[in-house]
Design an enzyme around this catalytic site. Sequence first.
Site, PDB file in Angstrom:
ATOM      1  N   SER A 201      -2.028 -71.356 -10.875  1.00 57.98           N
ATOM      2  CA  SER A 201      -2.523 -71.344  -9.869  1.00 57.98           C
ATOM      3  C   SER A 201      -2.986 -72.742  -9.380  1.00 57.98           C
ATOM      4  O   SER A 201      -2.829 -73.844 -10.074  1.00 57.98           O
ATOM      5  CB  SER A 201      -3.798 -70.601 -10.004  1.00 57.98           C
ATOM      6  OG  SER A 201      -4.902 -71.274 -10.642  1.00 57.98           O
ATOM      7  N   LYS A 202      -3.807 -72.909  -8.084  1.00 60.11           N
ATOM      8  CA  LYS A 202      -4.167 -74.167  -7.756  1.00 60.11           C
ATOM      9  C   LYS A 202      -4.956 -75.049  -8.727  1.00 60.11           C
ATOM     10  O   LYS A 202      -4.865 -76.017  -8.833  1.00 60.11           O
ATOM     11  CB  LYS A 202      -5.106 -73.808  -6.445  1.00 60.11           C
ATOM     12  CG  LYS A 202      -4.340 -74.091  -5.213  1.00 60.11           C
ATOM     13  CD  LYS A 202      -5.067 -74.622  -4.057  1.00 60.11           C
ATOM     14  CE  LYS A 202      -4.445 -75.365  -3.116  1.00 60.11           C
ATOM     15  NZ  LYS A 202      -3.533 -74.987  -2.108  1.00 60.11           N
ATOM     16  N   ARG A 203      -5.732 -74.135  -9.661  1.00 59.18           N
ATOM     17  CA  ARG A 203      -6.595 -74.846 -10.490  1.00 59.18           C
ATOM     18  C   ARG A 203      -5.811 -75.715 -11.596  1.00 59.18           C
ATOM     19  O   ARG A 203      -6.598 -76.584 -12.102  1.00 59.18           O
ATOM     20  CB  ARG A 203      -7.828 -74.153 -10.883  1.00 59.18           C
ATOM     21  CG  ARG A 203      -7.383 -73.324 -12.177  1.00 59.18           C
ATOM     22  CD  ARG A 203      -8.429 -72.225 -12.529  1.00 59.18           C
ATOM     23  NE  ARG A 203      -7.748 -71.006 -12.798  1.00 59.18           N
ATOM     24  CZ  ARG A 203      -7.218 -71.031 -14.164  1.00 59.18           C
ATOM     25  NH1 ARG A 203      -7.589 -71.856 -14.976  1.00 59.18           N
ATOM     26  NH2 ARG A 203      -6.642 -69.793 -14.407  1.00 59.18           N
ATOM     27  N   HIS A 204      -4.611 -75.513 -11.702  1.00 58.72           N
ATOM     28  CA  HIS A 204      -3.687 -76.238 -12.235  1.00 58.72           C
ATOM     29  C   HIS A 204      -3.134 -77.383 -11.906  1.00 58.72           C
ATOM     30  O   HIS A 204      -2.271 -78.045 -12.275  1.00 58.72           O
ATOM     31  CB  HIS A 204      -2.702 -75.231 -13.009  1.00 58.72           C
ATOM     32  CG  HIS A 204      -3.214 -74.124 -13.824  1.00 58.72           C
ATOM     33  ND1 HIS A 204      -2.898 -72.768 -13.463  1.00 58.72           N
ATOM     34  CD2 HIS A 204      -3.846 -73.984 -14.954  1.00 58.72           C
ATOM     35  CE1 HIS A 204      -3.387 -71.820 -14.440  1.00 58.72           C
ATOM     36  NE2 HIS A 204      -4.058 -72.661 -15.285  1.00 58.72           N
ATOM     37  N   GLY A 205      -3.580 -77.503 -10.509  1.00 61.57           N
ATOM     38  CA  GLY A 205      -2.865 -78.576  -9.669  1.00 61.57           C
ATOM     39  C   GLY A 205      -1.544 -78.072  -8.932  1.00 61.57           C
ATOM     40  O   GLY A 205      -0.703 -79.147  -8.438  1.00 61.57           O
TER      41      GLY A 205
END
Length: 433
Positions: A201-205
Amino acid sequence: MDSVRVRFAPSPTGYLHVGGGRTALFNWLYARHHGGTFILRIEDTDRTRSTDEAIEQIFASLRWLGLDWDEVYRQTDRFDRHREVAAELVRRGAAYESEGALWFRVPKEGATTVPDLLAGDVTVQHSELKDLVILRSDGTPIYNFACVVDDHDMGITHVIRGAEHLNNTPKQLLLYQALGWEPPLFAHVPLILGPDRSKLSKRHGAGSVLDYDERGILPEALVNFLARLGWSHGDQEVFSREELVALFDLPGVNTSAAVFDDEKLMWLNHEWLRRLDLDRLGRLLGERIVRRGVADQATVDALGPTKLARAAALLRERGRTLVEMADRARPYLPGDLDLVPEAEALLTAELRPALAEVARRVEGLSQPSAAEFESVLQGVARDLGISIKALAPAVRVAVSGTRVGPGLYDLLSVIGPEIVVSRLRGAARKEER
Ligand code: GLU
């Protein structure tokens, strides 16, 4: 083997993300490696969720990645054909109408095996499947059905797609069977996970393909990174597009999940910045300087391609992205600088005459090289009886506004005598106040 025909079939319901970018790349590489055809099929049958903006984003993302397509289709243009095939299934007794929708009848007995080129044989008992809608009551086709009709009509030889579609495949195979059509070969590429092994997801970049452009990642680097997300060739990490085309094939695709690592992308990007042809890098730097608002187009144009390329050569030593490079490019551009506060402290009253003297000696030179700058500074230090260890940082700060950067003499020679002289004089005057 018949000539390879593969397709990338995104649903235009949002941005093209890392996973979609990888699927597109694997198909493109497979086509190019085998001298086949890469088809782009926009799966826009869900008219409530598909947008023209998303279609434009898909085109822009593929163009930015350099994945050119040989044929392009929009599924909505093929509705008549989908209805014709649905009617054929009804004639054959394989489909029926209920509540206005058309349903495909899944056999009650037996099992279907997907002979997947990557996942191996995957068998599903028909008792686990339900009949499936193929046309909604408004007459629009459902994904599993439109996909089969289009893959067949477009002569697709290999379906290369994400593992999340593996459970659709038995239903699709049953449709091929009911229509008496030969199915393509299937290769379901393992999922991409975050470093913590949860769903990416986005939080993994992980963002959309065009987010990477925004972050100053080179397409070369993202292509390289995406290729390595689930494919490998020995322990090699850096691959050019040409190498990937030459080497990519399905046996190199890993059968376990790939792990997304943003730090690795940054490392690869730095590798690619260092490999890039300097004319191209200079151009990209110029564009980015304007895009980041570091300077306007006229300033960049005035600097010219040669100086931009020379600045890029120094900036890429430390900058890992085009954004970092552009944000550090101010010293190379004409105009005054804001000095970082701890830098001002280096410009002592004692050094003022030395800065003015360096300016005076540089002014007489045309296009001084790094070595000539060095001998000017050494000469001034000697003649004025000051240490080069005090003079050099003061010159650096006066000319670049900061204490960090590439080798001082290279920096001075790239910035060039006019700007160097004017900044040294500015700093020398400042100390008088
Ligand atoms: N439209 C589907 C998706 O975006 C395509 C699946 C396939 O490749 O068959 O996931």
